[in-house]
Design a protein around this motif. Sequence first.
Motif, mmCIF file in Angstrom:
data_model
loop_
_atom_site.group_PDB
_atom_site.id
_atom_site.type_symbol
_atom_site.label_atom_id
_atom_site.label_comp_id
_atom_site.label_asym_id
_atom_site.label_seq_id
_atom_site.Cartn_x
_atom_site.Cartn_y
_atom_site.Cartn_z
ATOM 1 N N CYS A 43 115.466 71.987 26.512
ATOM 2 C CA CYS A 43 115.660 71.153 27.916
ATOM 3 C C CYS A 43 114.890 69.331 26.999
ATOM 4 O O CYS A 43 114.069 68.348 27.560
ATOM 5 N N ALA A 47 115.132 73.950 35.328
ATOM 6 C CA ALA A 47 115.279 73.552 33.562
ATOM 7 C C ALA A 47 113.506 74.309 33.442
ATOM 8 O O ALA A 47 113.691 74.557 32.544
ATOM 9 N N GLU A 64 115.496 66.773 29.488
ATOM 10 C CA GLU A 64 114.232 66.746 30.282
ATOM 11 C C GLU A 64 113.237 65.845 29.301
ATOM 12 O O GLU A 64 112.289 65.126 30.145
ATOM 13 N N PRO A 72 110.127 76.645 29.590
ATOM 14 C CA PRO A 72 111.698 76.516 30.198
ATOM 15 C C PRO A 72 112.026 77.772 30.814
ATOM 16 O O PRO A 72 111.284 79.182 30.642
#
Length: 541
Positions: free
Chosen positions: A514, A486, A517, A507
Amino acid sequence: MVNVVAESSATLDRDRTANDPIIAAIDIGTNSVHMVIVRIVADLPAFSIIAREKATVRLGDRDPLTGNLTPEAILRALGALKRCQEVAKSLNAQQIFAVATSAVREAPNGHEFVRSIETELGLAVNIISGQEEARRIYLGVLSGVEFNNTPHIIIDIGGGSTELILGDSHEPRTLSSTKIGAVRLTAEFLPINPISDRSIDYLKAFVRGQLERAIDEIKANLQPGELPKMVGTSGTIETLAAVLNIDKNGQVPDRIHGFKIQLSELRNLIDRLRKMTVAERTTIEGISDRRSEIIVAGAVILQEAMSMLGLKSLSVCERSLREGVVVDWMLAQGLIEDRLKYQGSIRERSTLKIAGKYGVDLPHSQRVAELALSLFDQTHGQIHNWDKSIRQLLWSAAILHNSGHFVSHDAHHKHSYYLIRYGELLGFTESEIDLIANVARYHRKSPPKKKHQNLQNLTKEQRSIVSQLSAILRVAVALDRRRIGAIKDVSLNCNLATRECHLTFFPTDPADACVLECWSLDYKKPIFETEFNLKLSTTKG
């Protein structure tokens, strides 16, 4: 095809030798300490041997109850190493590389011994695994023997182990190290001289049993119709060659390199030597006093290996582990660009091989590795000053950090440590493998703590490497939380005055926020912040 490393100094340009680096390589073995000092000529590429040194120290005479290196042996080794340093310095060696093999790697106090060498002499010693020892022996032999695209079986008989290698002009096909050596077997099986028929027969049977796996592996890796040649290296084999040469020609030759040992002659020599006392063997020209004690056991290892392989003769090579250390350094420096170039990528290939063995999700691990290296590079000179060799360890740890899933998902970071630590990575020293394993082990859960058993043999600097690299690895792992790539890139800016770092992530899909993340990074970043004493903030780029 010419050798990549040439020994004859006659080919070297005398006008430029003053600018050519001089290095020394030391092999701390079970029986002896060996050193070779060479001059590197990078543009050939070649090295010429300036001097050799040897001292019998018998590190293999370990304490029978504890297995520790004895104080007496340690003192002998320290004295020998100090003399090696003095000789190397007198010949203007700019660097000294030292490796330790079976006696040190097996002794419970081996790491303590290595630390004492560094403390007392300022000499860094790397303990290497049996397979890594075999790989460097292969490099050393290949530097002095023209293989001509024919497979060669290399045997090196040391005091505590015997290495068997099948290799060609391109790469080693098999690398093995077996715990049978001239010193070890003499102590266990041949304490009385002359040696009885029963004792010699028992020794032969034991050696055959120990060599069986390595021999079977060699045979399995020979192609139909291939007829391998055999090369022998080590003090034991050179001594046997010298004695046989005297029997034939009445004198020891100036160089034993290339001399052929016939199996039939070796059998006769063993039968003759084992009927003698140690004192009687010392009277034979070509056998030193200390070698006379262990020569029969070493000769039996050679005889049984040749018999099991069905080979009637072998050629002696005077190059071995210490010359292999030199070649390995030349590879690391990018000085070799022809037939050994493939060997220069051994660390990467070995890491990827281990990853394949344990079913690592390679695309994910490679993304993590790229992110980790990017963070490492962007912060170099700001929050850390580790060099390229440490960068390589981070890459390997990142590739293998999830290998523990092969055993179990639960506590897989701990399983990763053991799989890496004992997975026979090639191209690395034992201490480097230990660092890789520990960095991988701490990519999640608790941070490194001094009380942890797996950190006990590490120095203060090595523990710092583990703490800082694993903190970087944690951030990289968080940035690929969904394992879909990603995040394609990151930018990290640090302000040391305010102790703040700002990470901008980019990204792959601009529309992707994200979220997972970012959550993972917030969860993992406290250890990074604590380790580097700063605050880490993030934004989407």
